[in-house]
Design an enzyme around this catalytic site. Structure first.
Site, PDB file in Angstrom:
ATOM      1  NE  ARG A 103      -2.070   1.539   3.688  1.00  0.00           N
ATOM      2  CZ  ARG A 103      -2.652   1.789   4.862  1.00  0.00           C
ATOM      3  NH1 ARG A 103      -3.940   1.623   4.996  1.00  0.00           N
ATOM      4  NH2 ARG A 103      -1.936   2.176   5.903  1.00  0.00           N
ATOM      5  CB  THR A 107      -2.121   7.191  -3.324  1.00  0.00           C
ATOM      6  OG1 THR A 107      -1.515   5.885  -3.403  1.00  0.00           O
ATOM      7  CG2 THR A 107      -1.178   8.202  -3.965  1.00  0.00           C
ATOM      8  CG  ASP A 203       2.111  -2.633  10.532  1.00  0.00           C
ATOM      9  OD1 ASP A 203       2.443  -3.838  10.405  1.00  0.00           O
ATOM     10  OD2 ASP A 203       2.102  -1.825   9.603  1.00  0.00           O
ATOM     11  CG  ASP A 206       5.584  -3.191  11.810  1.00  0.00           C
ATOM     12  OD1 ASP A 206       6.137  -3.806  10.879  1.00  0.00           O
ATOM     13  OD2 ASP A 206       5.461  -1.959  11.842  1.00  0.00           O
TER      14      ASP A 206
END
Length: 213
Positions: A103, A107, A203, A206
């Site tokens: 990703r 954007t 995340d 992570d």
């Protein structure tokens, strides 16, 4: 498109532990593995089967077996790998393909950087593994990628989802007649300005594997 939010005390219990910032990576991986197996039970309710007869020690019995072609499990790299074992525990005869998507943080759009999938997915049920349905861009791109190759039934398993991601996914899939279902442990409140789910769990990649710079 159909959204199924699992309502089970064990799902809620494991998700709570996943959210906790004090949960270390080894424990997080174990909890995610267990949670995916619970979600997979719901996600596979529509898996295709065909009649099959076996002989018990007493008599013949008519049951079912998984139909051919076999279901295809598709983890989205890298975080989806942390969900693969939990899924395969429930569906061990399925085949596995891989889809690498990244990703753009500016954007929030997803692009494919790697794939290991059959060229022809005609007649295949696909189970996509992606921990977070956040902005919806990654999952929408993945679903359309599989549909373009002929997949005729897609179920996505996500640990968490956000309303914005669901809306984006519905928009991205508006022109397809292929049935798509999302199975998740919870529908959270919203996204923050960085595109992260709130309250979320951080995340997922992570927390599964540590921060890789």
């Amino acid at each position: 498109m159909r959204i199924f939010v699992a309502d089970h005390p064990l799902v809620a219990h494991k998700l709570t532990a996943l959210r906790d910032e004090r949960t270390d990576s080894p424990t997080f991986r174990q909890l995610a593995d267990e949670l995916v197996t619970l979600l997979a039970y719901e996600a596979t309710r529509d898996v295709r089967t065909e009649p099959f007869t076996v002989r018990t020690p007493v008599a013949e019995a008519t049951g079912v077996k998984l139909a051919t072609p076999k279901p295809l499990v598709v983890p989205i790299l890298r975080a989806g790998l942390g969900m693969l074992e939990g899924m395969m525990r429930l569906l061990p005869t399925a085949e596995v393909g891989f889809l690498g998507m990244v990703r753009d943080e500016n954007t929030l759009t997803a692009s494919t950087y790697a794939q290991r999938l059959p060229d022809d997915l005609s007649g295949r049920q696909c189970y996509v593994l992606d921990p977070m349905l956040a902005t919806g861009g990654t999952l929408g791109a993945a679903a359309n990628f599989l549909i373009e190759r002929g997949a005729d039934h897609i179920t996505a398993i996500c640990l968490l989802a956000a309303p914005e991601g669901v809306a984006r996914l519905e928009q991205d899939l508006a022109d397809t007649s292929v049935p798509v279902t999302v199975v998740t442990a919870a529908m959270d409140e919203r996204l923050n300005e960085k595109g992260y789910i709130v309250p979320g769990l951080g995340d997922a990649g992570d927390r599964l594997y540590g921060v890789v710079d």
